[in-house]
Design an enzyme around this catalytic site. Sequence first.
Site, mmCIF file in Angstrom:
data_model
loop_
_atom_site.group_PDB
_atom_site.id
_atom_site.type_symbol
_atom_site.label_atom_id
_atom_site.label_comp_id
_atom_site.label_asym_id
_atom_site.label_seq_id
_atom_site.Cartn_x
_atom_site.Cartn_y
_atom_site.Cartn_z
ATOM 1 C CB THR A 278 36.339 -23.399 -13.923
ATOM 2 O OG1 THR A 278 35.202 -23.330 -13.828
ATOM 3 C CG2 THR A 278 36.099 -24.956 -13.583
ATOM 4 C CB SER B 52 34.364 -14.888 -15.724
ATOM 5 O OG SER B 52 33.568 -15.741 -16.152
ATOM 6 C CB SER B 53 29.170 -14.577 -12.422
ATOM 7 O OG SER B 53 29.359 -15.558 -12.835
ATOM 8 C CG ASP C 34 30.196 -19.125 -16.415
ATOM 9 O OD1 ASP C 34 30.132 -20.036 -16.776
ATOM 10 O OD2 ASP C 34 30.257 -18.873 -15.480
ATOM 11 C CB THR D 76 19.894 -12.394 -35.504
ATOM 12 O OG1 THR D 76 19.341 -13.459 -35.637
ATOM 13 C CG2 THR D 76 21.522 -12.610 -35.870
ATOM 14 C CD GLN D 77 15.482 -13.234 -30.084
ATOM 15 O OE1 GLN D 77 15.014 -14.486 -29.475
ATOM 16 N NE2 GLN D 77 14.599 -12.329 -29.085
ATOM 17 C CB CYS D 78 19.779 -16.938 -35.421
ATOM 18 S SG CYS D 78 18.659 -16.632 -35.890
HETATM 19 N N1 ASP Z 1 32.046 -19.802 -13.176
HETATM 20 C C1 ASP Z 1 33.152 -20.440 -14.134
HETATM 21 C C2 ASP Z 1 33.612 -18.963 -14.435
HETATM 22 O O1 ASP Z 1 33.146 -18.208 -15.940
HETATM 23 C C3 ASP Z 1 32.594 -21.001 -14.524
HETATM 24 C C4 ASP Z 1 34.260 -21.569 -15.940
HETATM 25 O O2 ASP Z 1 35.321 -20.830 -15.474
HETATM 26 O O3 ASP Z 1 33.931 -22.199 -16.826
HETATM 27 O O4 ASP Z 1 34.672 -17.689 -13.579
#
Ligand code: ASP
Length: 340
Positions: A12, A57-58, A89, A275-277
């Site tokens: 972002t 970053s996804s 992300d 753990t999920q916590c």
């Molecule tokens: N979707 C964006 C990414 O991870 C969100 C971010 O940059 O905070 O690339």
Amino acid sequence: MRNILLIYTGGTIGMIKDQRTGELRSFDFEYIYDHVPELERINLNLKSISFEKPIDSSEINFEHWKEIAEIIETNYEYYDGFVVLHGSDTMAFTASALSFMLQGLQKPVILTGSQLPIGTIRTDGKENLITAVEIAAAYDEKNEAIVQEVAVYFEYSLYRGNRCSKISANQFEAFQSPNYPELAIAGVSIDFSIERLFRTTLPTLQVHTAFSNQIGMVKLFPGIPIEFYKSLFELQNTKAIVLETYGAGNAPSDSILQEYITKYINSGGIVLNVTQCSSGAVKQGTYQTSAFFQKIGVISGGNLTTEAALTKLQYLISFNYSPKEICILLTKSLVGEMDI
Ligand code: ASP
């Protein structure tokens, strides 16, 4: 004057709005520079390298991790510190992965990004970027880097990279590290907690860029149709599985789940219990609902984050270690990723 290398991967921080669709898309590194003229006024020798195609970053994958690690390795002796601009992300995954890839690190590698693009008036990107650069350039009177590990800087806090997780999709305070306190807080000055900083015992940087994709992950939930996961518990498909359990490492006494795990471990598979916590640790055997794990040889992940557990396995399985050796390494802290 300190030499700092900025590695721009995307996220972002460098995105702009597509006027036609209204969607945010990655943009050239020059765009960031144009919006942070302060960078030119900092009393540092700042150079930058950008991914040829900056990414959200996804999209991050092993190739990108390799590219970041190799940029750092190639430039290691010429720079005093590194700042990696990355989408938030998957930043905790990349930070964890880099901490395992870059062992023996004696210089700072600081990941940062932002929740709002740098061109927007209320952006958090400027402060994050400028302070991350300052942290990467912070050296003590003995001329040693203050931070000698992979860390994440976001919204006035510096976290150990393999201890933090993204916890908010919209707050500026997007990260937390519930099981390990901040390495530094940035206020009027940057206050480092010296005693919390990691120090390597290795004499030089050792870069490892391979990862295994034969790792599965199962998050338990009430009513989980475990039969659907059968193929995951087969050694030709996965070599290790991260099991996200309830509370201190508990799971239902489901006979099918127990059968899958037993067969899998007996055939050489590894199951790591986290753990999920978001805070606290797995303690197998505390409750009857986790006693089975202890008996059958499931490894307790202690207070590892899911991101660190997953990347630690992806890293370890890429070596030719035996399952027994991997199980031993899983109970050790390699780069400060867990409390023993
Ligand atoms: N979707 C964006 C990414 O991870 C969100 C971010 O940059 O905070 O690339």
